[in-house]
Design a protein around this motif. Structure first.
Motif, PDB file in Angstrom:
ATOM      1  N   GLN A   1       0.852  -1.198   0.000  1.00 59.37           N
ATOM      2  CA  GLN A   1       0.000   0.000   0.000  1.00 59.37           C
ATOM      3  C   GLN A   1       0.888   1.249   0.000  1.00 59.37           C
ATOM      4  O   GLN A   1       1.099   1.861   1.053  1.00 59.37           O
ATOM      5  N   PRO A   2       1.406   1.643  -1.133  1.00 57.03           N
ATOM      6  CA  PRO A   2       2.334   2.782  -1.191  1.00 57.03           C
ATOM      7  C   PRO A   2       1.756   4.074  -0.621  1.00 57.03           C
ATOM      8  O   PRO A   2       2.502   4.942  -0.176  1.00 57.03           O
ATOM      9  N   GLY A   3       0.446   4.216  -0.618  1.00 57.99           N
ATOM     10  CA  GLY A   3      -0.162   5.443  -0.121  1.00 57.99           C
ATOM     11  C   GLY A   3      -0.405   5.473   1.372  1.00 57.99           C
ATOM     12  O   GLY A   3      -0.962   6.455   1.885  1.00 57.99           O
ATOM     13  N   ALA A   4      -0.005   4.426   2.073  1.00 56.80           N
ATOM     14  CA  ALA A   4      -0.236   4.355   3.522  1.00 56.80           C
ATOM     15  C   ALA A   4       0.831   5.180   4.246  1.00 56.80           C
ATOM     16  O   ALA A   4       1.890   4.670   4.621  1.00 56.80           O
ATOM     17  N   PHE A   5       0.550   6.441   4.488  1.00 49.90           N
ATOM     18  CA  PHE A   5       1.550   7.329   5.071  1.00 49.90           C
ATOM     19  C   PHE A   5       1.776   7.079   6.555  1.00 49.90           C
ATOM     20  O   PHE A   5       2.771   7.539   7.109  1.00 49.90           O
ATOM     21  N   TRP A   6       0.881   6.343   7.222  1.00 53.74           N
ATOM     22  CA  TRP A   6       1.088   6.059   8.636  1.00 53.74           C
ATOM     23  C   TRP A   6       2.367   5.263   8.874  1.00 53.74           C
ATOM     24  O   TRP A   6       2.934   5.292   9.964  1.00 53.74           O
ATOM     25  N   ARG A   7       2.825   4.573   7.858  1.00 49.65           N
ATOM     26  CA  ARG A   7       4.027   3.750   8.026  1.00 49.65           C
ATOM     27  C   ARG A   7       5.256   4.600   8.339  1.00 49.65           C
ATOM     28  O   ARG A   7       6.198   4.115   8.984  1.00 49.65           O
ATOM     29  N   PHE A   8       5.257   5.859   7.921  1.00 47.47           N
ATOM     30  CA  PHE A   8       6.404   6.701   8.227  1.00 47.47           C
ATOM     31  C   PHE A   8       6.463   7.056   9.707  1.00 47.47           C
ATOM     32  O   PHE A   8       7.541   7.324  10.245  1.00 47.47           O
ATOM     33  N   ALA A   9       5.300   7.058  10.365  1.00 51.62           N
ATOM     34  CA  ALA A   9       5.286   7.247  11.811  1.00 51.62           C
ATOM     35  C   ALA A   9       5.991   6.081  12.500  1.00 51.62           C
ATOM     36  O   ALA A   9       6.710   6.262  13.488  1.00 51.62           O
ATOM     37  N   LEU A  10       5.820   4.888  11.958  1.00 53.45           N
ATOM     38  CA  LEU A  10       6.509   3.715  12.495  1.00 53.45           C
ATOM     39  C   LEU A  10       8.016   3.845  12.304  1.00 53.45           C
ATOM     40  O   LEU A  10       8.804   3.506  13.195  1.00 53.45           O
ATOM     41  N   LEU A  11       8.412   4.372  11.152  1.00 55.05           N
ATOM     42  CA  LEU A  11       9.840   4.605  10.910  1.00 55.05           C
ATOM     43  C   LEU A  11      10.407   5.610  11.905  1.00 55.05           C
ATOM     44  O   LEU A  11      11.514   5.430  12.434  1.00 55.05           O
ATOM     45  N   ALA A  12       9.667   6.687  12.140  1.00 59.92           N
ATOM     46  CA  ALA A  12      10.131   7.709  13.077  1.00 59.92           C
ATOM     47  C   ALA A  12      10.286   7.129  14.483  1.00 59.92           C
ATOM     48  O   ALA A  12      11.249   7.449  15.187  1.00 59.92           O
ATOM     49  N   ALA A  13       9.348   6.283  14.893  1.00 55.36           N
ATOM     50  CA  ALA A  13       9.456   5.651  16.203  1.00 55.36           C
ATOM     51  C   ALA A  13      10.703   4.780  16.288  1.00 55.36           C
ATOM     52  O   ALA A  13      11.409   4.771  17.313  1.00 55.36           O
ATOM     53  N   ALA A  14      10.989   4.036  15.229  1.00 51.48           N
ATOM     54  CA  ALA A  14      12.181   3.189  15.213  1.00 51.48           C
ATOM     55  C   ALA A  14      13.448   4.027  15.318  1.00 51.48           C
ATOM     56  O   ALA A  14      14.381   3.682  16.063  1.00 51.48           O
TER      57      ALA A  14
END
Length: 218
Positions: A106-119
């Motif tokens: 799902q390339p448009g799922a921008f919530w995944r970048f929040a997961l990256l920031a947490a990591a």
């Protein structure tokens, strides 16, 4: 950084390289936001608030919030130093892997970048002492401040070598950004899975390294 052993320094530089790699990918895929540089996101949120309204500031502010949550999660980890660090790096590897998989599906799922920031936030808790992070692993500003202070020490004669380590860490972040930008261009959605594999390798290394110089957080 001066209290970290050479093996610990090598580990830190490798993590800095990976962090720069991930941050460049996040910057490209979000269209100009960061997953480790929260000063930039804070400025961007302020600019977006006036330019396009409150809704446009939610993503950069969300990245700031999840970065802080990641730091808190890493700081809450307890146990022997090596075990705690392994948990943090392994958790970051899993988070980056999830983000990479979601990006492919799902390339448009921008919530995944929040997961990256947490990591990325969690990685900054690897060297905790006296309630603060001794080494700024994923962001360049703190490292450059350390470099400037070390250069002052060089000029005044207090230390001839203190500048080397912060320069190396900044260099690893910058080099990682170059590689990450190239990786995103060549591998697209698969680039983050490469980073997840690299973090998995580092997690194994963390489990094998004995770090004597920095005590675990209370």
């Amino acid at each position: 950084m001066k209290d970290v052993s050479r093996r610990g320094l090598a580990l830190t530089l490798l993590l800095g390289l990976i962090a720069g790699y991930i941050d460049a990918i996040g910057f490209i895929e979000t269209g100009g936001l960061f997953v480790s540089f929260m000063s930039g996101n804070s400025t961007q949120a302020g600019a977006e608030l006036w330019a396009q309204g409150a809704a446009s500031a939610l993503l950069p502010l969300g990245l700031v919030a999840t970065f802080v949550i990641g730091v808190a999660a890493g700081a809450l980890s307890r146990g022997p130093v090596r075990t705690r660090r392994w948990r943090v790096v392994a958790g970051a590897a899993v988070a980056v892997a999830i983000c990479g998989i979601v990006g492919l599906l799902q390339p448009g799922a921008f919530w995944r970048f929040a997961l990256l920031a947490a990591a990325m936030g969690a990685l900054n808790t690897l060297y905790l002492s006296e309630g603060r992070a001794r080494i700024a692993i994923t962001y360049a500003t703190g490292t450059l401040v350390s470099l400037g202070v070390a250069l002052a020490d060089l000029i005044t004669g207090r230390s001839r070598t203190a500048w080397r380590r912060p320069l190396l860490l900044w260099g690893s972040l910058a080099a990682g950004a170059v590689v990450g930008a190239g990786g995103e261009r060549l591998l697209h959605g698969w680039a983050l899975l490469v980073a997840a594999g690299a973090l998995g390798f580092v997690a194994v290394a963390v489990g094998a390294i004995r770090e004597r110089s920095v005590p675990s957080a209370p």
